[in-house]
Design a protein around this motif. Structure first.
Motif, PDB file in Angstrom:
ATOM      1  N   ALA A  38     -14.885 110.573 -48.993  1.00  0.00           N
ATOM      2  CA  ALA A  38     -13.908 109.964 -49.908  1.00  0.00           C
ATOM      3  C   ALA A  38     -12.684 110.865 -50.033  1.00  0.00           C
ATOM      4  CB  ALA A  38     -14.534 109.748 -51.282  1.00  0.00           C
ATOM      5  N   GLY A  39     -11.500 110.294 -49.815  1.00  0.00           N
ATOM      6  CA  GLY A  39     -10.252 111.021 -49.972  1.00  0.00           C
ATOM      7  C   GLY A  39      -9.959 112.049 -48.901  1.00  0.00           C
ATOM      8  N   GLN A  40     -10.782 112.042 -47.840  1.00  0.00           N
ATOM      9  CA  GLN A  40     -10.541 112.992 -46.752  1.00  0.00           C
ATOM     10  C   GLN A  40      -9.252 112.594 -46.020  1.00  0.00           C
ATOM     11  OE1 GLN A  40     -10.243 115.842 -45.376  1.00  0.00           O
ATOM     12  NE2 GLN A  40     -12.442 116.261 -45.469  1.00  0.00           N
ATOM     13  N   GLN A  41      -8.666 113.545 -45.292  1.00  0.00           N
ATOM     14  CA  GLN A  41      -7.432 113.276 -44.539  1.00  0.00           C
ATOM     15  C   GLN A  41      -7.721 112.256 -43.426  1.00  0.00           C
ATOM     16  OE1 GLN A  41      -4.370 114.506 -45.024  1.00  0.00           O
ATOM     17  NE2 GLN A  41      -4.834 115.978 -46.644  1.00  0.00           N
ATOM     18  N   GLU A  42      -6.942 111.192 -43.377  1.00  0.00           N
ATOM     19  CA  GLU A  42      -7.182 110.109 -42.417  1.00  0.00           C
ATOM     20  C   GLU A  42      -7.157 110.607 -40.968  1.00  0.00           C
ATOM     21  OE1 GLU A  42      -4.823 106.693 -43.297  1.00  0.00           O
ATOM     22  OE2 GLU A  42      -5.286 105.687 -41.402  1.00  0.00           O
ATOM     23  N   GLN A  43      -6.124 111.387 -40.620  1.00  0.00           N
ATOM     24  CA  GLN A  43      -6.022 111.864 -39.230  1.00  0.00           C
ATOM     25  C   GLN A  43      -7.204 112.776 -38.876  1.00  0.00           C
ATOM     26  OE1 GLN A  43      -2.257 113.542 -37.943  1.00  0.00           O
ATOM     27  NE2 GLN A  43      -1.113 112.071 -39.188  1.00  0.00           N
ATOM     28  N   TYR A  44      -7.685 113.548 -39.882  1.00  0.00           N
ATOM     29  CA  TYR A  44      -8.832 114.413 -39.598  1.00  0.00           C
ATOM     30  C   TYR A  44     -10.064 113.565 -39.308  1.00  0.00           C
ATOM     31  CZ  TYR A  44     -12.881 117.314 -40.022  1.00  0.00           C
ATOM     32  OH  TYR A  44     -14.095 117.916 -39.751  1.00  0.00           O
ATOM     33  N   LEU A  45     -10.253 112.517 -40.098  1.00  0.00           N
ATOM     34  CA  LEU A  45     -11.415 111.644 -39.891  1.00  0.00           C
ATOM     35  C   LEU A  45     -11.384 111.028 -38.492  1.00  0.00           C
ATOM     36  CD1 LEU A  45     -11.587 109.898 -43.377  1.00  0.00           C
ATOM     37  CD2 LEU A  45     -13.248 111.526 -42.435  1.00  0.00           C
ATOM     38  N   VAL A  46     -10.194 110.589 -38.054  1.00  0.00           N
ATOM     39  CA  VAL A  46     -10.083 110.031 -36.702  1.00  0.00           C
ATOM     40  C   VAL A  46     -10.459 111.100 -35.675  1.00  0.00           C
ATOM     41  CG1 VAL A  46      -8.452 109.182 -34.961  1.00  0.00           C
ATOM     42  CG2 VAL A  46      -8.356 108.285 -37.305  1.00  0.00           C
ATOM     43  N   SER A  47      -9.908 112.308 -35.856  1.00  0.00           N
ATOM     44  CA  SER A  47     -10.156 113.386 -34.891  1.00  0.00           C
ATOM     45  C   SER A  47     -11.640 113.758 -34.855  1.00  0.00           C
ATOM     46  CB  SER A  47      -9.275 114.574 -35.300  1.00  0.00           C
ATOM     47  OG  SER A  47      -9.885 115.799 -35.097  1.00  0.00           O
ATOM     48  N   ALA A  48     -12.284 113.797 -36.023  1.00  0.00           N
ATOM     49  CA  ALA A  48     -13.705 114.178 -36.065  1.00  0.00           C
ATOM     50  C   ALA A  48     -14.562 113.100 -35.401  1.00  0.00           C
ATOM     51  CB  ALA A  48     -14.136 114.386 -37.510  1.00  0.00           C
ATOM     52  N   LEU A  49     -14.297 111.831 -35.708  1.00  0.00           N
ATOM     53  CA  LEU A  49     -15.086 110.744 -35.109  1.00  0.00           C
ATOM     54  C   LEU A  49     -14.922 110.735 -33.593  1.00  0.00           C
ATOM     55  CD1 LEU A  49     -14.663 107.878 -37.731  1.00  0.00           C
ATOM     56  CD2 LEU A  49     -16.823 108.884 -36.943  1.00  0.00           C
ATOM     57  N   LYS A  50     -13.688 110.966 -33.138  1.00  0.00           N
ATOM     58  CA  LYS A  50     -13.469 110.984 -31.686  1.00  0.00           C
ATOM     59  C   LYS A  50     -14.175 112.172 -31.043  1.00  0.00           C
ATOM     60  CE  LYS A  50      -9.460 108.015 -31.384  1.00  0.00           C
ATOM     61  NZ  LYS A  50      -8.039 107.792 -31.030  1.00  0.00           N
ATOM     62  N   ALA A  51     -14.241 113.300 -31.771  1.00  0.00           N
ATOM     63  CA  ALA A  51     -14.944 114.481 -31.233  1.00  0.00           C
ATOM     64  C   ALA A  51     -16.443 114.181 -31.086  1.00  0.00           C
ATOM     65  CB  ALA A  51     -14.728 115.687 -32.148  1.00  0.00           C
ATOM     66  N   TYR A  52     -17.009 113.494 -32.080  1.00  0.00           N
ATOM     67  CA  TYR A  52     -18.424 113.124 -31.958  1.00  0.00           C
ATOM     68  C   TYR A  52     -18.610 112.161 -30.794  1.00  0.00           C
ATOM     69  CZ  TYR A  52     -19.707 115.262 -36.436  1.00  0.00           C
ATOM     70  OH  TYR A  52     -19.941 116.158 -37.454  1.00  0.00           O
ATOM     71  N   LYS A  53     -17.692 111.174 -30.698  1.00  0.00           N
ATOM     72  CA  LYS A  53     -17.808 110.152 -29.651  1.00  0.00           C
ATOM     73  C   LYS A  53     -17.739 110.808 -28.274  1.00  0.00           C
ATOM     74  CE  LYS A  53     -16.039 105.608 -28.294  1.00  0.00           C
ATOM     75  NZ  LYS A  53     -15.066 104.511 -28.579  1.00  0.00           N
ATOM     76  N   ALA A  54     -16.892 111.848 -28.160  1.00  0.00           N
ATOM     77  CA  ALA A  54     -16.723 112.530 -26.862  1.00  0.00           C
ATOM     78  C   ALA A  54     -17.760 113.639 -26.685  1.00  0.00           C
ATOM     79  CB  ALA A  54     -15.321 113.125 -26.792  1.00  0.00           C
ATOM     80  N   LYS A  55     -18.712 113.694 -27.597  1.00  0.00           N
ATOM     81  CA  LYS A  55     -19.779 114.716 -27.553  1.00  0.00           C
ATOM     82  C   LYS A  55     -19.212 116.141 -27.567  1.00  0.00           C
ATOM     83  CE  LYS A  55     -23.186 111.647 -25.284  1.00  0.00           C
ATOM     84  NZ  LYS A  55     -23.153 110.782 -26.476  1.00  0.00           N
TER      85      LYS A  55
ATOM     86  N   GLN B  56     -20.163 125.340 -31.154  1.00  0.00           N
ATOM     87  CA  GLN B  56     -20.811 124.037 -30.951  1.00  0.00           C
ATOM     88  C   GLN B  56     -19.838 122.909 -31.242  1.00  0.00           C
ATOM     89  OE1 GLN B  56     -24.014 124.752 -33.712  1.00  0.00           O
ATOM     90  NE2 GLN B  56     -25.500 125.005 -32.055  1.00  0.00           N
ATOM     91  N   ARG B  57     -18.659 123.273 -31.685  1.00  0.00           N
ATOM     92  CA  ARG B  57     -17.606 122.282 -31.910  1.00  0.00           C
ATOM     93  C   ARG B  57     -16.428 122.652 -31.021  1.00  0.00           C
ATOM     94  NH1 ARG B  57     -16.972 120.302 -38.179  1.00  0.00           N
ATOM     95  NH2 ARG B  57     -19.061 119.453 -38.416  1.00  0.00           N
ATOM     96  N   THR B  58     -16.053 121.683 -30.169  1.00  0.00           N
ATOM     97  CA  THR B  58     -14.920 121.924 -29.269  1.00  0.00           C
ATOM     98  C   THR B  58     -13.986 120.727 -29.397  1.00  0.00           C
ATOM     99  OG1 THR B  58     -16.112 120.777 -27.505  1.00  0.00           O
ATOM    100  CG2 THR B  58     -16.402 123.176 -27.633  1.00  0.00           C
ATOM    101  N   GLY B  59     -12.893 120.763 -28.712  1.00  0.00           N
ATOM    102  CA  GLY B  59     -11.966 119.618 -28.755  1.00  0.00           C
ATOM    103  C   GLY B  59     -11.116 119.642 -30.015  1.00  0.00           C
ATOM    104  N   GLY B  60      -9.960 118.990 -29.933  1.00  0.00           N
ATOM    105  CA  GLY B  60      -9.045 118.875 -31.083  1.00  0.00           C
ATOM    106  C   GLY B  60      -8.653 120.242 -31.608  1.00  0.00           C
ATOM    107  N   GLN B  61      -8.792 120.423 -32.902  1.00  0.00           N
ATOM    108  CA  GLN B  61      -8.387 121.676 -33.550  1.00  0.00           C
ATOM    109  C   GLN B  61      -9.508 122.717 -33.496  1.00  0.00           C
ATOM    110  OE1 GLN B  61      -5.234 121.434 -34.457  1.00  0.00           O
ATOM    111  NE2 GLN B  61      -5.371 119.287 -33.845  1.00  0.00           N
ATOM    112  N   ALA B  62     -10.643 122.356 -32.873  1.00  0.00           N
ATOM    113  CA  ALA B  62     -11.802 123.243 -32.934  1.00  0.00           C
ATOM    114  C   ALA B  62     -11.514 124.676 -32.462  1.00  0.00           C
ATOM    115  CB  ALA B  62     -12.963 122.645 -32.136  1.00  0.00           C
TER     116      ALA B  62
END
Lengths: 88, 88
Positions: A38-55, B56-62
């Motif tokens: 809740a209230g997290q930075q939108e661009q950060y959320l996109v970046s984190a989800l994409k990082a998970y998606k890209a493993k 264990q976290r790479t990509g983006g700002q990691a």
């Protein structure tokens, strides 16, 4: 609901059912090892989800999120990010 | 300042100077690609910092966070997590 810079808040809310199991119905985590969204930075959320998606995120709870993110399209990611960023 | 389950809030605050450059003086990010930390789940913050430290976290700002976390001891990590979790 207004769309923010990226995603559509209403579409994100509709998509957030499965997320609520761990991140809470209002984006405040039910389990302390999972982050509040809740209230997290939108661009950060996109970046984190994409990082998970890209493993690009492994270790800890990452495998769970890799599985979740794998099923999300870029539009889903933008909408979920907009939704959670919109919560206070 | 009271110590929460893990770390020492005052020690975390003392250590948080460098973090504030990106995550903001009160844990609300200055730059939208960086996450807000204020009020985040303490155990999640520990887990995320350890993931960066273990690369264990790479990509983006990691890469930036890998460098920051590499310099942190487990006690620093616990204290920073307690500090940011304590912010509203």
């Amino acid at each position: 609901m207004m769309a923010t810079a990226g995603g559509d808040v209403a579409a994100g809310k509709a998509k957030s059912g499965v997320c609520a199991a761990c991140h809470g119905p209002a984006g405040v985590a039910m389990i302390p090892i999972y982050p509040n969204l809740a209230g997290q930075q939108e661009q950060y959320l996109v970046s984190a989800l994409k990082a998970y998606k890209a493993k690009q995120r492994t270790g800890g709870q990452a495998p769970i999120m890799q599985g979740q993110a794998a099923a999300l399209s870029d539009a889903d990611i933008a909408n979920l990010a907009a939704y959670y960023a919109s919560l206070k």
